[in-house]
Structure formats: structure tokens, C-alpha cells
Design a protein around this motif. Structure first.
Motif, PDB file in Angstrom:
ATOM      1  N   LYS A 143       0.776  -1.241  -0.243  1.00 27.57           N
ATOM      2  CA  LYS A 143       0.097   0.101  -0.032  1.00 27.57           C
ATOM      3  C   LYS A 143       0.748   1.247  -0.027  1.00 27.57           C
ATOM      4  CE  LYS A 143      -4.111  -2.022   2.344  1.00 27.57           C
ATOM      5  NZ  LYS A 143      -5.158  -1.916   3.519  1.00 27.57           N
ATOM      6  N   GLU A 144       2.103   1.082   0.501  1.00 31.42           N
ATOM      7  CA  GLU A 144       2.757   2.307   0.575  1.00 31.42           C
ATOM      8  C   GLU A 144       3.559   2.654  -0.623  1.00 31.42           C
ATOM      9  OE1 GLU A 144       5.174  -0.960   2.619  1.00 31.42           O
ATOM     10  OE2 GLU A 144       2.881  -0.092   2.628  1.00 31.42           O
ATOM     11  N   THR A 145       3.728   1.641  -1.652  1.00 33.52           N
ATOM     12  CA  THR A 145       4.389   2.018  -2.764  1.00 33.52           C
ATOM     13  C   THR A 145       3.942   3.241  -3.445  1.00 33.52           C
ATOM     14  OG1 THR A 145       4.780  -0.391  -3.107  1.00 33.52           O
ATOM     15  CG2 THR A 145       4.858   0.886  -4.755  1.00 33.52           C
ATOM     16  N   ARG A 146       4.949   3.982  -3.675  1.00 35.16           N
ATOM     17  CA  ARG A 146       4.662   5.228  -4.499  1.00 35.16           C
ATOM     18  C   ARG A 146       5.466   5.192  -5.903  1.00 35.16           C
ATOM     19  NH1 ARG A 146       1.291   9.205  -3.052  1.00 35.16           N
ATOM     20  NH2 ARG A 146       2.841  10.870  -3.355  1.00 35.16           N
ATOM     21  N   ALA A 147       4.914   5.820  -6.692  1.00 34.35           N
ATOM     22  CA  ALA A 147       5.425   5.938  -8.296  1.00 34.35           C
ATOM     23  C   ALA A 147       6.168   7.168  -8.275  1.00 34.35           C
ATOM     24  CB  ALA A 147       4.446   5.918  -9.295  1.00 34.35           C
ATOM     25  N   GLU A 148       7.612   7.194  -8.432  1.00 39.80           N
ATOM     26  CA  GLU A 148       8.375   8.295  -8.127  1.00 39.80           C
ATOM     27  C   GLU A 148       8.215   9.113  -9.657  1.00 39.80           C
ATOM     28  OE1 GLU A 148       9.978   9.683  -5.754  1.00 39.80           O
ATOM     29  OE2 GLU A 148       9.405   8.063  -4.379  1.00 39.80           O
ATOM     30  N   GLY A 149       8.125  10.315  -9.435  1.00 39.60           N
ATOM     31  CA  GLY A 149       7.884  11.419 -10.414  1.00 39.60           C
ATOM     32  C   GLY A 149       9.030  11.454 -11.307  1.00 39.60           C
ATOM     33  N   TYR A 150       8.993  12.104 -12.520  1.00 36.15           N
ATOM     34  CA  TYR A 150      10.000  12.240 -13.587  1.00 36.15           C
ATOM     35  C   TYR A 150      10.323  13.656 -13.870  1.00 36.15           C
ATOM     36  CZ  TYR A 150       9.160   7.374 -14.063  1.00 36.15           C
ATOM     37  OH  TYR A 150       8.669   5.994 -13.800  1.00 36.15           O
ATOM     38  N   LYS A 151      11.396  14.229 -14.167  1.00 33.47           N
ATOM     39  CA  LYS A 151      11.782  15.364 -14.669  1.00 33.47           C
ATOM     40  C   LYS A 151      11.728  15.637 -15.955  1.00 33.47           C
ATOM     41  CE  LYS A 151      12.098  17.682 -10.590  1.00 33.47           C
ATOM     42  NZ  LYS A 151      11.345  18.872  -9.940  1.00 33.47           N
ATOM     43  N   ASN A 152      10.974  16.519 -16.712  1.00 30.84           N
ATOM     44  CA  ASN A 152      10.983  16.756 -18.056  1.00 30.84           C
ATOM     45  C   ASN A 152      10.803  15.551 -19.101  1.00 30.84           C
ATOM     46  OD1 ASN A 152      10.759  18.657 -20.215  1.00 30.84           O
ATOM     47  ND2 ASN A 152      12.927  18.828 -20.294  1.00 30.84           N
ATOM     48  N   TYR A 153      10.162  14.695 -18.722  1.00 31.79           N
ATOM     49  CA  TYR A 153      10.115  13.376 -19.285  1.00 31.79           C
ATOM     50  C   TYR A 153      11.149  12.630 -19.724  1.00 31.79           C
ATOM     51  CZ  TYR A 153       5.752  16.329 -20.207  1.00 31.79           C
ATOM     52  OH  TYR A 153       4.542  16.983 -20.061  1.00 31.79           O
ATOM     53  N   ASN A 154      12.157  12.822 -18.807  1.00 29.28           N
ATOM     54  CA  ASN A 154      13.494  12.049 -19.126  1.00 29.28           C
ATOM     55  C   ASN A 154      14.099  12.624 -20.257  1.00 29.28           C
ATOM     56  OD1 ASN A 154      13.678  10.881 -16.224  1.00 29.28           O
ATOM     57  ND2 ASN A 154      13.165   8.820 -17.034  1.00 29.28           N
ATOM     58  N   LEU A 155      14.046  13.442 -20.906  1.00 27.16           N
ATOM     59  CA  LEU A 155      14.743  13.786 -22.102  1.00 27.16           C
ATOM     60  C   LEU A 155      16.038  14.029 -21.907  1.00 27.16           C
ATOM     61  CD1 LEU A 155      12.384  16.978 -23.229  1.00 27.16           C
ATOM     62  CD2 LEU A 155      12.661  14.522 -24.261  1.00 27.16           C
ATOM     63  N   GLY A 156      16.729  13.200 -22.603  1.00 30.18           N
ATOM     64  CA  GLY A 156      18.352  13.091 -22.787  1.00 30.18           C
ATOM     65  C   GLY A 156      18.583  11.763 -22.303  1.00 30.18           C
ATOM     66  N   LYS A 157      17.598  10.956 -21.766  1.00 29.18           N
ATOM     67  CA  LYS A 157      17.981   9.616 -21.264  1.00 29.18           C
ATOM     68  C   LYS A 157      17.860   8.614 -22.311  1.00 29.18           C
ATOM     69  CE  LYS A 157      17.508  10.658 -16.296  1.00 29.18           C
ATOM     70  NZ  LYS A 157      16.852  10.116 -14.995  1.00 29.18           N
ATOM     71  N   LYS A 158      18.450   7.467 -22.161  1.00 30.69           N
ATOM     72  CA  LYS A 158      18.414   6.360 -23.043  1.00 30.69           C
ATOM     73  C   LYS A 158      17.299   5.410 -22.362  1.00 30.69           C
ATOM     74  CE  LYS A 158      22.417   6.965 -25.769  1.00 30.69           C
ATOM     75  NZ  LYS A 158      23.576   6.333 -26.140  1.00 30.69           N
ATOM     76  N   GLY A 159      16.050   5.172 -23.267  1.00 28.49           N
ATOM     77  CA  GLY A 159      15.286   4.207 -22.614  1.00 28.49           C
ATOM     78  C   GLY A 159      13.867   4.412 -22.928  1.00 28.49           C
ATOM     79  N   MET A 160      12.925   3.941 -22.379  1.00 29.07           N
ATOM     80  CA  MET A 160      11.463   4.030 -22.944  1.00 29.07           C
ATOM     81  C   MET A 160      10.406   3.921 -21.452  1.00 29.07           C
ATOM     82  SD  MET A 160      11.234   3.937 -26.143  1.00 29.07           S
ATOM     83  CE  MET A 160       9.630   3.336 -26.689  1.00 29.07           C
ATOM     84  N   PHE A 161       9.313   4.667 -21.892  1.00 33.64           N
ATOM     85  CA  PHE A 161       8.351   4.422 -20.712  1.00 33.64           C
ATOM     86  C   PHE A 161       7.295   3.179 -21.152  1.00 33.64           C
ATOM     87  CE2 PHE A 161       9.205   9.164 -20.375  1.00 33.64           C
ATOM     88  CZ  PHE A 161       9.350   9.105 -18.918  1.00 33.64           C
ATOM     89  N   TRP A 162       7.338   2.383 -19.947  1.00 33.16           N
ATOM     90  CA  TRP A 162       6.473   1.294 -20.406  1.00 33.16           C
ATOM     91  C   TRP A 162       5.324   1.328 -19.921  1.00 33.16           C
ATOM     92  CZ3 TRP A 162       8.790  -3.910 -20.821  1.00 33.16           C
ATOM     93  CH2 TRP A 162      10.132  -4.113 -21.422  1.00 33.16           C
ATOM     94  N   ARG A 163       3.904   0.619 -20.381  1.00 36.20           N
ATOM     95  CA  ARG A 163       2.752   0.601 -19.930  1.00 36.20           C
ATOM     96  C   ARG A 163       2.089  -1.017 -20.010  1.00 36.20           C
ATOM     97  NH1 ARG A 163      -1.102   5.279 -22.749  1.00 36.20           N
ATOM     98  NH2 ARG A 163      -0.605   3.638 -24.464  1.00 36.20           N
ATOM     99  N   SER A 164       0.974  -1.025 -19.309  1.00 35.43           N
ATOM    100  CA  SER A 164       0.483  -2.546 -19.230  1.00 35.43           C
ATOM    101  C   SER A 164      -0.246  -2.599 -20.363  1.00 35.43           C
ATOM    102  CB  SER A 164      -0.484  -2.413 -18.201  1.00 35.43           C
ATOM    103  OG  SER A 164      -1.466  -1.493 -17.942  1.00 35.43           O
ATOM    104  N   THR A 165      -0.296  -3.755 -21.258  1.00 28.53           N
ATOM    105  CA  THR A 165      -1.123  -4.239 -22.300  1.00 28.53           C
ATOM    106  C   THR A 165      -1.839  -5.426 -21.986  1.00 28.53           C
ATOM    107  OG1 THR A 165       0.758  -3.723 -23.870  1.00 28.53           O
ATOM    108  CG2 THR A 165      -0.888  -5.142 -24.588  1.00 28.53           C
ATOM    109  N   VAL A 166      -3.099  -5.358 -22.520  1.00 30.30           N
ATOM    110  CA  VAL A 166      -4.048  -6.495 -22.192  1.00 30.30           C
ATOM    111  C   VAL A 166      -4.220  -7.512 -23.347  1.00 30.30           C
ATOM    112  CG1 VAL A 166      -6.477  -6.994 -21.307  1.00 30.30           C
ATOM    113  CG2 VAL A 166      -5.186  -5.122 -20.394  1.00 30.30           C
ATOM    114  N   ARG A 167      -4.069  -8.454 -23.351  1.00 27.31           N
ATOM    115  CA  ARG A 167      -4.378  -9.433 -24.166  1.00 27.31           C
ATOM    116  C   ARG A 167      -5.969  -9.252 -24.879  1.00 27.31           C
ATOM    117  NH1 ARG A 167      -6.416 -14.821 -24.495  1.00 27.31           N
ATOM    118  NH2 ARG A 167      -6.310 -15.264 -22.097  1.00 27.31           N
TER     119      ARG A 167
END
Length: 363
Positions: A143-167
């Protein structure tokens, strides 16, 4: 801004209602659709970099067919022999680069932050641009789990934002809520440490769902009309049933799997109790050359076929329904040498069988 998660969290487990806190978030369920916001008309669409509604039920997994596609004019879907087995209901996939997410937020009015929860545009800005932490909708997390926020959409970093997909077909199922994390960042070349992260087996199961096998009638002798007490020979040519392979790749992850369906047996059900099968079990194995059974040849009269049926009573008006089901053995291999088996699949066809009496005259 009111905490938009508290009420929603109590309802997610049942997945039956809609939470509508004006200006904040909406959790979609299968009831009370009139309360769903008008903007997100459904969890579908293509990732264009400007739509936060994209790729929720439309997976980015790419399918190819190394062995070639089965003829479109005659195909069918496999049914698992294990009634309790199901492919995963949901998993996480990469959907946005930093640039795509910034563009989507700037040009949109909100969107899906996971498979079931819609955020207003202000919340996207708060969390992904201004760095404000927020709660997750995933009830499997503490319950105490928090999703930390991001600064300026992580511009300049290498990676991707991930999201759930439903079959496909599972959106209204409660299992689809298992992937409840709000969209999160993942560094390039890494996979989330989450029980619902995609794996080669996830892709193999996804490919299983897409296997199309030949829908071909069994060759019979005599064809379509049998005679009481005379065996009907049944066979399938080795060129008719070959292995079917489907490859699934998840772009941006390096994950892949090849799922192979191999025909291993033909089962015959005469459609009446007044019949016998050869073998007695009705299961005709695949021969070494890939064929099933054997064609009838001149001189076979009076012999029992290696695969066939013998009707003991003539039809009267309506033909018998001969059911022929092929069992397909399913195996897979994937990234890093991973491999395994999935439940066998079957595909059934039905053929009309008219059975006649032989008339004789005594002098």
C-alpha cells in the motif's frame, strides 16, 4: 488536487465500476459505461507519438511466419487440450520515448496511464514533467508503494516509458488488473523486475494464440459414402500437414520467441455408437514420413486399415457426422536459449458420412 486513487483502489479488485473524480482520473470497468469520459472511447489505437490512448489492447508484439502462412482459404485456430491453461492476461511493454511522451502530453487532453485508468492532461504534466510522485493502481504492490515522478519526461536519457498491455478479449477480465502500475521508465537494454514483465514464454504464449492450422478434410476411401460392415480407410498426405511456426518479437526489448505446432495424431469419432474405429482408440499416429494412416490400394479389400472406421448400421435420412481432430504438439524457443512446451492444441473438422446397405437377392 484530491487523491484520485483512494476510491479507485477499493473498486479495482472487482473491476466492475467506473470511478469518476472530475478533472483527475477515471478507472474503467464493464458496468455503468455512461460515466466513462468521452475522450477515451476505447483502449485501442496506434502509437503515433501524439496519442496517450495508444497500445493498451493492441500489443506492439510483431508476428512473422518463418515457415510461411497457412493458405488463407482453409485455416482454423487451435484449442488447448488443457482447459485450465490460458496465455497471460496482461504484461508490460515499451510505448513511448521521452520525446514521444512530451509531444503526446503537449498535444493531447489526457489518456490512459495504464490499461484501465485515464488521467487528465494536468496529471500527466505533474507526474512526468514536474516530478510529482503518485500512487500506483497495482493492488499486488504494498500500500505504501509510490511511483516516483520524472523531470521533463526524462529527455536526454536512453530508454522508454513502459505501460500495461491487455491480451485481446481479456480487457473486462479481473486478471487484466494485475498489471496495474502507472506508466514507468525503463533504461535501455533492461527488462522490468516485475512478475508481469514480458518474457520469451510470454511471447511464445502470445504466438500460440495466433497459430493458424490447415482446415483440410481427411481423405477417405470410399469418399463420402460408406457401406455397412465394410471398412472405410482414412489418411492424410504428408504434404497436407506440416509444422506451423509463428515468431513473436517485442521491439525495443530484444525479446523473441518462435512457437512451433507439430501434428502428432489424428482422432476419429464416427458420430454414432454403431461403428468401430481403427485403431480401437480412434487415435491414428503420425507416420515417420509425416503422413497419417495409409491410402486404400487395390488388393486391400478385406484388410483392416491402419486408420479408419467401420459403420455397423446404415444412415436413414441424415448422414453421420464424422469428426476428425488433429492434435498438435506445441513447443517454443526464444531469447537466450530459453525453450519449453505449451499445452497441446487440437483442431476439429466434421464431414458428412452416408452409409448404405448392400442389397442381395437369394435364389
Amino acid at each position: 488536487m484530491p487523491r484520485h486513487y483512494r476510491a479507485a483502489s477499493l473498486l479495482i479488485a472487482s473491476a466492475l465500476v467506473v470511478v469518476a473524480v472530475p478533472g483527475t482520473a477515471h478507472a474503467f470497468g464493464e458496468d455503468d459505461k455512461s460515466k466513462q469520459p468521452s475522450k477515451p472511447s476505447g483502449p485501442s489505437g496506434d502509437v503515433s507519438g501524439t496519442s496517450l490512448m495508444a497500445s493498451v489492447s493492441n500489443s506492439k508484439i510483431k508476428l512473422t511466419y518463418p515457415g510461411g502462412r497457412t493458405a488463407k482459404a482453409s485455416v482454423g485456430e487451435l484449442k488447448s487440450v488443457d482447459p485450465n491453461w490460458e496465455p497471460p492476461a496482461c504484461w508490460y511493454e515499451p510505448v513511448f520515448s521521452p520525446e514521444q511522451l512530451k509531444d503526446a502530453v503537449a498535444t493531447g487532453e489526457g489518456g490512459l496511464v495504464n490499461a484501465h485508468v485515464w488521467w487528465s492532461n494536468g496529471l500527466w504534466v505533474d507526474h512526468y514533467e514536474k516530478g510529482k510522485a503518485d500512487n500506483n493502481f497495482d493492488l499486488t504492490l504494498p500500500k505504501e508503494t509510490r511511483a516516483e515522478g520524472y523531470k521533463n519526461y526524462n529527455l536526454g536519457k536512453k530508454g522508454m516509458f513502459w505501460r500495461s498491455t491487455v491480451r485481446e478479449g481479456m480487457y473486462q477480465d479481473s486478471k487484466a488488473w494485475d498489471c496495474g502500475r502507472i506508466m514507468f521508465w525503463q533504461d535501455q537494454g533492461t527488462i522490468p523486475k516485475d512478475k508481469n514483465a514480458p518474457t520469451p514464454e510470454t511471447l511464445a504464449a502470445f504466438a500460440y494464440d495466433k497459430i493458424k492450422v490447415p482446415d483440410t478434410d481427411v481423405e477417405l476411401k470410399p469418399q463420402g459414402r460408406s457401406t455397412v460392415n465394410l471398412p472405410t480407410w482414412a489418411w492424410l498426405d504428408k504434404a497436407t500437414f506440416k509444422d506451423v511456426t509463428v515468431r513473436a518479437d517485442l521491439p525495443g526489448t530484444g525479446l523473441w520467441a518462435v512457437t512451433t505446432a507439430k501434428p502428432v495424431a489424428l482422432h476419429l469419432d464416427p458420430g454414432t455408437e454403431d461403428a468401430k474405429t481403427f485403431p480401437a482408440s480412434g487415435d491414428c499416429p503420425v507416420n515417420e514420413d509425416g503422413s497419417i494412416g495409409a491410402p486404400y490400394k487395390k488388393g486391400n479389400a478385406g484388410q483392416e486399415p491402419p486408420c479408419g472406421i467401420q459403420y455397423l448400421r446404415a444412415t436413414s435420412g441424415e448422414p453421420y457426422q464424422l469428426k476428425a481432430s488433429i492434435t498438435w504438439e506445441i513447443s517454443w524457443e526464444g531469447t537466450g536459449g530459453a525453450k519449453g512446451d505449451l499445452p497441446d492444441g487440437t483442431f476439429e473438422t466434421t464431414q458428412d458420412m452416408n452409409v448404405q446397405e448392400i442389397q442381395s437377392i437369394n435364389r
